[in-house]
Design a protein around this motif. Sequence first.
Motif, PDB file in Angstrom:
ATOM      1  N   ALA A  57       0.790  -1.169  -0.152  1.00 48.81           N
ATOM      2  CA  ALA A  57      -0.364  -0.297   0.028  1.00 48.81           C
ATOM      3  C   ALA A  57       0.967   0.989  -0.136  1.00 48.81           C
ATOM      4  O   ALA A  57       0.880   2.699  -0.804  1.00 48.81           O
ATOM      5  CB  ALA A  57      -1.256   0.061   1.121  1.00 48.81           C
TER       6      ALA A  57
ATOM      7  N   THR B  43      -5.714   3.747  -6.663  1.00 51.99           N
ATOM      8  CA  THR B  43      -4.911   2.551  -6.037  1.00 51.99           C
ATOM      9  C   THR B  43      -6.430   1.563  -6.090  1.00 51.99           C
ATOM     10  O   THR B  43      -6.903   1.753  -4.921  1.00 51.99           O
ATOM     11  CB  THR B  43      -4.202   2.494  -5.853  1.00 51.99           C
ATOM     12  OG1 THR B  43      -2.234   3.174  -4.822  1.00 51.99           O
ATOM     13  CG2 THR B  43      -3.644   0.804  -4.188  1.00 51.99           C
TER      14      THR B  43
ATOM     15  N   ILE C 146      -8.223  -1.551  -4.302  1.00 53.90           N
ATOM     16  CA  ILE C 146      -8.275  -2.753  -3.782  1.00 53.90           C
ATOM     17  C   ILE C 146      -7.882  -4.553  -4.114  1.00 53.90           C
ATOM     18  O   ILE C 146      -7.023  -4.834  -3.701  1.00 53.90           O
ATOM     19  CB  ILE C 146      -9.890  -3.909  -2.320  1.00 53.90           C
ATOM     20  CG1 ILE C 146      -9.782  -2.513  -1.679  1.00 53.90           C
ATOM     21  CG2 ILE C 146      -9.786  -4.864  -1.774  1.00 53.90           C
ATOM     22  CD1 ILE C 146      -8.938  -2.121  -0.625  1.00 53.90           C
ATOM     23  N   ASN C 147      -8.135  -4.408  -5.549  1.00 49.01           N
ATOM     24  CA  ASN C 147      -7.775  -6.030  -6.425  1.00 49.01           C
ATOM     25  C   ASN C 147      -6.122  -5.612  -6.547  1.00 49.01           C
ATOM     26  O   ASN C 147      -6.147  -6.491  -6.926  1.00 49.01           O
ATOM     27  CB  ASN C 147      -8.657  -5.876  -7.304  1.00 49.01           C
ATOM     28  CG  ASN C 147     -10.012  -6.179  -6.827  1.00 49.01           C
ATOM     29  OD1 ASN C 147     -10.331  -7.279  -5.080  1.00 49.01           O
ATOM     30  ND2 ASN C 147     -10.906  -5.816  -8.080  1.00 49.01           N
TER      31      ASN C 147
ATOM     32  N   LEU D 127      -4.324  -3.875  -4.806  1.00 46.01           N
ATOM     33  CA  LEU D 127      -3.546  -3.870  -3.671  1.00 46.01           C
ATOM     34  C   LEU D 127      -3.179  -5.472  -3.049  1.00 46.01           C
ATOM     35  O   LEU D 127      -2.420  -6.503  -2.708  1.00 46.01           O
ATOM     36  CB  LEU D 127      -4.233  -3.030  -2.859  1.00 46.01           C
ATOM     37  CG  LEU D 127      -3.081  -3.213  -0.755  1.00 46.01           C
ATOM     38  CD1 LEU D 127      -1.873  -3.285  -1.451  1.00 46.01           C
ATOM     39  CD2 LEU D 127      -3.867  -2.388  -0.283  1.00 46.01           C
ATOM     40  N   ILE D 128      -4.276  -6.391  -3.197  1.00 51.59           N
ATOM     41  CA  ILE D 128      -4.534  -8.053  -2.647  1.00 51.59           C
ATOM     42  C   ILE D 128      -3.751  -8.519  -4.058  1.00 51.59           C
ATOM     43  O   ILE D 128      -2.499  -9.855  -3.310  1.00 51.59           O
ATOM     44  CB  ILE D 128      -5.367  -8.129  -3.477  1.00 51.59           C
ATOM     45  CG1 ILE D 128      -6.810  -7.660  -1.935  1.00 51.59           C
ATOM     46  CG2 ILE D 128      -5.682 -10.041  -3.593  1.00 51.59           C
ATOM     47  CD1 ILE D 128      -8.171  -8.257  -2.144  1.00 51.59           C
TER      48      ILE D 128
ATOM     49  N   LYS E 248      -7.984 -11.851  -0.346  1.00 54.61           N
ATOM     50  CA  LYS E 248      -9.034 -10.686  -0.068  1.00 54.61           C
ATOM     51  C   LYS E 248      -9.377 -11.306   1.335  1.00 54.61           C
ATOM     52  O   LYS E 248      -9.467 -10.784   1.816  1.00 54.61           O
ATOM     53  CB  LYS E 248     -10.158 -10.843  -1.020  1.00 54.61           C
ATOM     54  CG  LYS E 248     -11.096  -9.984  -0.807  1.00 54.61           C
ATOM     55  CD  LYS E 248     -12.378  -9.714  -2.147  1.00 54.61           C
ATOM     56  CE  LYS E 248     -11.696  -9.645  -3.092  1.00 54.61           C
ATOM     57  NZ  LYS E 248     -12.745  -9.264  -3.822  1.00 54.61           N
TER      58      LYS E 248
ATOM     59  N   LEU F 126      -6.781  -9.901   3.777  1.00 50.91           N
ATOM     60  CA  LEU F 126      -6.926  -7.998   3.603  1.00 50.91           C
ATOM     61  C   LEU F 126      -7.956  -7.919   4.452  1.00 50.91           C
ATOM     62  O   LEU F 126      -7.848  -6.867   5.293  1.00 50.91           O
ATOM     63  CB  LEU F 126      -6.846  -7.946   1.963  1.00 50.91           C
ATOM     64  CG  LEU F 126      -7.409  -6.512   2.393  1.00 50.91           C
ATOM     65  CD1 LEU F 126      -5.877  -5.996   1.746  1.00 50.91           C
ATOM     66  CD2 LEU F 126      -8.260  -5.504   1.937  1.00 50.91           C
ATOM     67  N   TYR F 127      -9.021  -8.633   4.291  1.00 51.55           N
ATOM     68  CA  TYR F 127     -10.307  -8.013   5.025  1.00 51.55           C
ATOM     69  C   TYR F 127      -9.980  -8.321   6.469  1.00 51.55           C
ATOM     70  O   TYR F 127     -10.868  -8.225   7.233  1.00 51.55           O
ATOM     71  CB  TYR F 127     -11.701  -8.269   4.664  1.00 51.55           C
ATOM     72  CG  TYR F 127     -12.075  -7.750   2.980  1.00 51.55           C
ATOM     73  CD1 TYR F 127     -11.924  -6.088   3.250  1.00 51.55           C
ATOM     74  CD2 TYR F 127     -11.543  -7.863   1.880  1.00 51.55           C
ATOM     75  CE1 TYR F 127     -11.774  -5.203   2.168  1.00 51.55           C
ATOM     76  CE2 TYR F 127     -12.192  -7.235   0.799  1.00 51.55           C
ATOM     77  CZ  TYR F 127     -12.520  -6.017   1.260  1.00 51.55           C
ATOM     78  OH  TYR F 127     -12.578  -5.450  -0.038  1.00 51.55           O
TER      79      TYR F 127
ATOM     80  N   THR G 146     -11.690  -1.189   5.486  1.00 51.09           N
ATOM     81  CA  THR G 146     -11.332   0.025   4.294  1.00 51.09           C
ATOM     82  C   THR G 146     -10.506  -0.135   3.634  1.00 51.09           C
ATOM     83  O   THR G 146      -9.512  -0.242   4.651  1.00 51.09           O
ATOM     84  CB  THR G 146     -12.606   0.957   4.788  1.00 51.09           C
ATOM     85  OG1 THR G 146     -11.736   1.423   5.331  1.00 51.09           O
ATOM     86  CG2 THR G 146     -13.858   0.123   5.152  1.00 51.09           C
ATOM     87  N   LYS G 147      -9.877   0.426   2.372  1.00 49.48           N
ATOM     88  CA  LYS G 147      -9.199   1.020   1.959  1.00 49.48           C
ATOM     89  C   LYS G 147      -8.897   1.864   2.984  1.00 49.48           C
ATOM     90  O   LYS G 147      -7.733   2.229   3.458  1.00 49.48           O
ATOM     91  CB  LYS G 147      -9.353   1.391   0.670  1.00 49.48           C
ATOM     92  CG  LYS G 147      -8.105   2.164  -0.323  1.00 49.48           C
ATOM     93  CD  LYS G 147      -8.575   1.719  -1.531  1.00 49.48           C
ATOM     94  CE  LYS G 147      -8.125   3.207  -2.275  1.00 49.48           C
ATOM     95  NZ  LYS G 147      -8.472   3.715  -3.561  1.00 49.48           N
TER      96      LYS G 147
ATOM     97  N   ILE H 295      -6.401   0.817   6.035  1.00 47.99           N
ATOM     98  CA  ILE H 295      -5.134   0.698   5.487  1.00 47.99           C
ATOM     99  C   ILE H 295      -4.387   2.192   5.215  1.00 47.99           C
ATOM    100  O   ILE H 295      -3.224   1.741   5.302  1.00 47.99           O
ATOM    101  CB  ILE H 295      -5.276  -0.043   3.186  1.00 47.99           C
ATOM    102  CG1 ILE H 295      -6.173  -1.224   3.744  1.00 47.99           C
ATOM    103  CG2 ILE H 295      -3.561  -0.319   3.190  1.00 47.99           C
ATOM    104  CD1 ILE H 295      -6.388  -1.791   2.422  1.00 47.99           C
TER     105      ILE H 295
END
Length: 179
Positions: free
Chosen positions: A17, A29, A31-32, A34-35, A42, A45-46, A51-52, A55
Amino acid sequence: MKTKATANVRQRILETAARLFYQQGYPLTGINQLIAEADVAKASLYQHFRTKDEILLAYLQQASQQWFQQVAEATASGTTPKAKVLAVFDMLHDFLVTENFRGCNFQNALLQLPPEETQVRAFIQEHKVRIGRVFNEILNDTALAEEMALLFEGALVSSQTIGNPAPVATARRVTERLL
């Protein structure tokens, strides 16, 4: 309790990130991306961030901690208040010439956030206020510390605007005359 593997996943997400937010900006940027680039699931990450924005906040908190650690290290070498303040400007200059400088990550994030994102905004504002407190701790003079903070921030933004560290050198010379 966090396991080492869990902490490693969290750190990998934050490092990815940090790179992506700094290189391409927060809004661009996804989420996909970033993953994929952090090479995490996924669900992982969660598990760490809902949330973004969370992050982004965690990344900025880590960056702030690192920044003020560098400030502490830079000022530790100074033997006078003047030397300590000048060391902060020297540290900023060194940062600008050694990094692929795309501006202040805090200012960049602030400008890219939607107005309703108040938690991250509040953290960024506190981070920026803290540099004034550092100068005040060194100088024990609130008005002078505010002037140093303004010179510091102005030099940082000006350097980003023109794409070189010359404003930091100018701000350092002004600081040297003021102190």
